[in-house]
Design an enzyme around this catalytic site. Structure first.
Site, PDB file in Angstrom:
ATOM      1  N   SER A   1       4.694   2.411   8.056  1.00 10.90           N
ATOM      2  CA  SER A   1       4.375   1.286   7.189  1.00 10.90           C
ATOM      3  C   SER A   1       5.572   0.909   6.335  1.00 10.90           C
ATOM      4  O   SER A   1       6.157   1.751   5.651  1.00 10.90           O
ATOM      5  CB  SER A   1       3.190   1.639   6.284  1.00 10.90           C
ATOM      6  OG  SER A   1       2.012   1.780   7.024  1.00 10.90           O
TER       7      SER A   1
ATOM      8  N   HIS B   1       0.806  -1.217   0.000  1.00 13.61           N
ATOM      9  CA  HIS B   1       0.000   0.000   0.000  1.00 13.61           C
ATOM     10  C   HIS B   1       0.841   1.272   0.000  1.00 13.61           C
ATOM     11  O   HIS B   1       0.341   2.349  -0.309  1.00 13.61           O
ATOM     12  CB  HIS B   1      -0.993  -0.004   1.175  1.00 13.61           C
ATOM     13  CG  HIS B   1      -0.382   0.273   2.516  1.00 13.61           C
ATOM     14  ND1 HIS B   1      -0.094  -0.718   3.420  1.00 13.61           N
ATOM     15  CD2 HIS B   1      -0.021   1.432   3.121  1.00 13.61           C
ATOM     16  CE1 HIS B   1       0.406  -0.179   4.521  1.00 13.61           C
ATOM     17  NE2 HIS B   1       0.467   1.123   4.365  1.00 13.61           N
TER      18      HIS B   1
ATOM     19  N   GLY C   1       3.196   6.318   8.401  1.00 16.15           N
ATOM     20  CA  GLY C   1       4.551   6.542   7.896  1.00 16.15           C
ATOM     21  C   GLY C   1       5.506   5.454   8.319  1.00 16.15           C
ATOM     22  O   GLY C   1       6.560   5.267   7.712  1.00 16.15           O
TER      23      GLY C   1
ATOM     24  N   ASP D   1       0.110  -7.623   1.449  1.00 13.86           N
ATOM     25  CA  ASP D   1       0.616  -6.249   1.593  1.00 13.86           C
ATOM     26  C   ASP D   1       2.142  -6.184   1.622  1.00 13.86           C
ATOM     27  O   ASP D   1       2.738  -5.479   2.437  1.00 13.86           O
ATOM     28  CB  ASP D   1       0.037  -5.582   2.840  1.00 13.86           C
ATOM     29  CG  ASP D   1       0.091  -4.046   2.761  1.00 13.86           C
ATOM     30  OD1 ASP D   1       0.283  -3.525   1.646  1.00 13.86           O
ATOM     31  OD2 ASP D   1      -0.048  -3.396   3.800  1.00 13.86           O
TER      32      ASP D   1
ATOM     33  N   ALA E   1       0.526  -2.102  10.020  1.00 12.68           N
ATOM     34  CA  ALA E   1      -0.790  -1.560  10.358  1.00 12.68           C
ATOM     35  C   ALA E   1      -0.843  -1.158  11.820  1.00 12.68           C
ATOM     36  O   ALA E   1      -0.049  -1.610  12.642  1.00 12.68           O
ATOM     37  CB  ALA E   1      -1.887  -2.589  10.068  1.00 12.68           C
TER      38      ALA E   1
ATOM     39  N   GLY F   1      -6.144 -27.276  -0.194  1.00 10.42           N
ATOM     40  CA  GLY F   1      -7.332 -27.931  -0.744  1.00 10.42           C
ATOM     41  C   GLY F   1      -8.292 -28.454   0.304  1.00 10.42           C
ATOM     42  O   GLY F   1      -8.795 -29.583   0.190  1.00 10.42           O
TER      43      GLY F   1
END
Length: 454
Positions: free
Chosen positions: A213, A109, A211, A139, A230, A269
């Site tokens: 991040s 992001h 900032g 992310d 986050a 699966g």
């Protein structure tokens, strides 16, 4: 020239003789010889670690929908909404993980839709970076700069991280120059936060703000434990709850991006849900945490390995599981073909099962990657009991856009705008070429219906 870390002695106790007290500490210290200078300090470790954490500035354009006022549509006609491109600028942080190759990890992001990425080092140099690839669901993004006298952070084995370990967050909050905060690991395996598609976060009370991040969460040895991603708090401010992507998860994803230019997710699966006390009692199991297997999909890696419906998965590669979401995130971060050891409980007995993961990119996708209106659904190649082949809704979250348009679990999408689709890849291609109203032809049991996306 690649810089390396010096080894610092770890002081486990400092005797305060004047007070007659013994104060326990765990901090990296150099020894100066003069006892008056033997005080706990993170400075020596940080002097080695901080050059590996960079500031990232981005510029680009993003497309936004703008509603056209009624009066203008009345006089001039035209659509209700218009697409408009707007320039943007952003700031974040990043971590140099390979000094020789110039690899820098940050959050997706931070650099999403960026046309220009500038990396600023602690010595004042500014370098232009190229994005090698990214994974929106976890992310993570991988950047590359010219490798010129860089410092890289060594990676910790994040699977060995424990609640209570001391950690330090390094980044550039609010556009300020490099800032360091400290705290402890508050929790492990955090999921269900709706921050990303695959969540297996380290929680920390080290102050993390906007900032930060893409910055580093390091241990007292100066090793990278996680990538700060986050925060949880009102108005986007720090309240002592921050989250980081574990270093092992990041490394697995970055290795795939570096080799293939994309993440090729592993696929187990199975379908299932969390284990709780009620389910454990019903299954006569002596565990209250883990991932319950409600269904094993045919011809999957799970079926090949011998997993069965009713199994409870309690650990992955020796690391205990708390939830089905955590299992999902760990498996998804591993590459196709990865060998995984699952610890399971079956009929009250514990055993290990070795699994070679399938390639999820070939048969299963998170539907939001295909169309925003399908967010909340997981789509797989498959068929129903009547033999209708197509795109199966294998998972569906309540209250999401996909549920609101009328999709239900086990629906089989067999066509789009009267065009037949047999696989997820065909479904994606048809939607990419479609515009305006989209009609999904769905098989639901013995019924056939159309669901409309406007």
């Amino acid at each position: 020239m690649k810089k390396t870390f010096r080894q610092w002695a770890v002081v486990t106790s400092v005797v305060v003789s004047s007070l007659g007290l013994t104060v326990s500490a765990s901090a990296a210290l150099p020894f100066f010889g003069d006892k008056k200078q033997e005080v706990p300090s993170l400075a020596p470790m940080l002097e080695e670690a901080t050059p590996a954490v960079v500031s990232i500035a981005v510029e680009g354009t993003q497309t936004a929908r703008q509603r056209v006022p009624e009066m203008f549509r009345y006089f001039f006609g035209g659509p209700q909404e218009q697409m408009q491109e707007r320039p943007f600028r952003g700031l974040g942080s990043g971590v140099i993980i390979d000094a020789d190759k110039g690899y820098i990890v940050t959050n997706n992001h931070v650099v999403d839709n960026a046309d220009e990425i500038t990396v600023k080092l602690t010595d004042g140099r500014e370098l232009q970076a190229k994005k090698l690839g990214a994974d929106e669901q976890s992310d993570i993004a991988l950047l590359k700069v010219s490798p010129d006298n860089l410092t890289a952070l060594p990676l910790a084995d994040s699977d060995k991280t424990r609640v209570g370990d001391f950690v330090v967050a390094i980044g550039n909050p609010f556009g300020l120059s490099q800032t360091v905060t400290s705290g402890i690991v508050s929790a492990l395996g955090r999921s269900g936060l709706n921050i990303g598609g695959y969540e297996d976060f380290i929680q920390t009370d080290a102050a993390i703000n906007r900032g930060n991040s893409g910055g580093a969460l390091v241990n007292l040895n100066g090793e990278l434990v996680g990538i700060n991603t986050a925060i949880f708090g009102p108005n986007g401010g720090n309240v002592g709850i921050g989250f980081a992507i574990p270093a092992n998860m990041m490394k697995s994803l970055v290795d795939q991006i570096a080799e293939f230019g994309e993440v090729r997710r592993g696929l187990l699966g199975i379908l299932g849900n969390d284990v709780d006390a009620g389910l454990a009692e019903a299954m006569n199991a002596e565990v209250n945490l883990g991932a319950f297997v409600s269904e094993v999909q045919p011809e999957s890696a799970a079926e090949e390995a011998g997993l069965q419906a009713g199994d409870i998965i309690t650990a992955v590669n020796g690391r205990e599981l708390n939830s089905f979401q955590e299992l999902r995130a760990r498996i998804a971060s591993m590459g196709a073909g990865a060998e995984v050891t699952l610890t399971i409980m079956r009929k009250g007995e514990t055993q290990d099962v070795n699994v070679v993961l399938d390639d999820a990119t070939q048969s299963t996708v998170t539907a939001a990657q295909i169309h925003p209106a399908l967010e909340g659904a997981t789509l797989s190649n498959g068929s129903d009991d009547a033999g209708n082949t197509g795109v199966v809704v294998s998972e569906l979250e309540r209250g999401t856009p996909a549920a609101r348009i009328g999709l239900q679990p086990e629906d089989v999408i067999v066509g789009v705008n009267r065009q037949r689709v047999n696989t997820v890849a065909e479904f994606r291609n048809v939607l990419d070429e479609s515009s305006g109203v989209i009609a999904l032809n769905v098989k639901r049991g013995k019924s056939t219906l159309y669901l409309v996306i406007r």
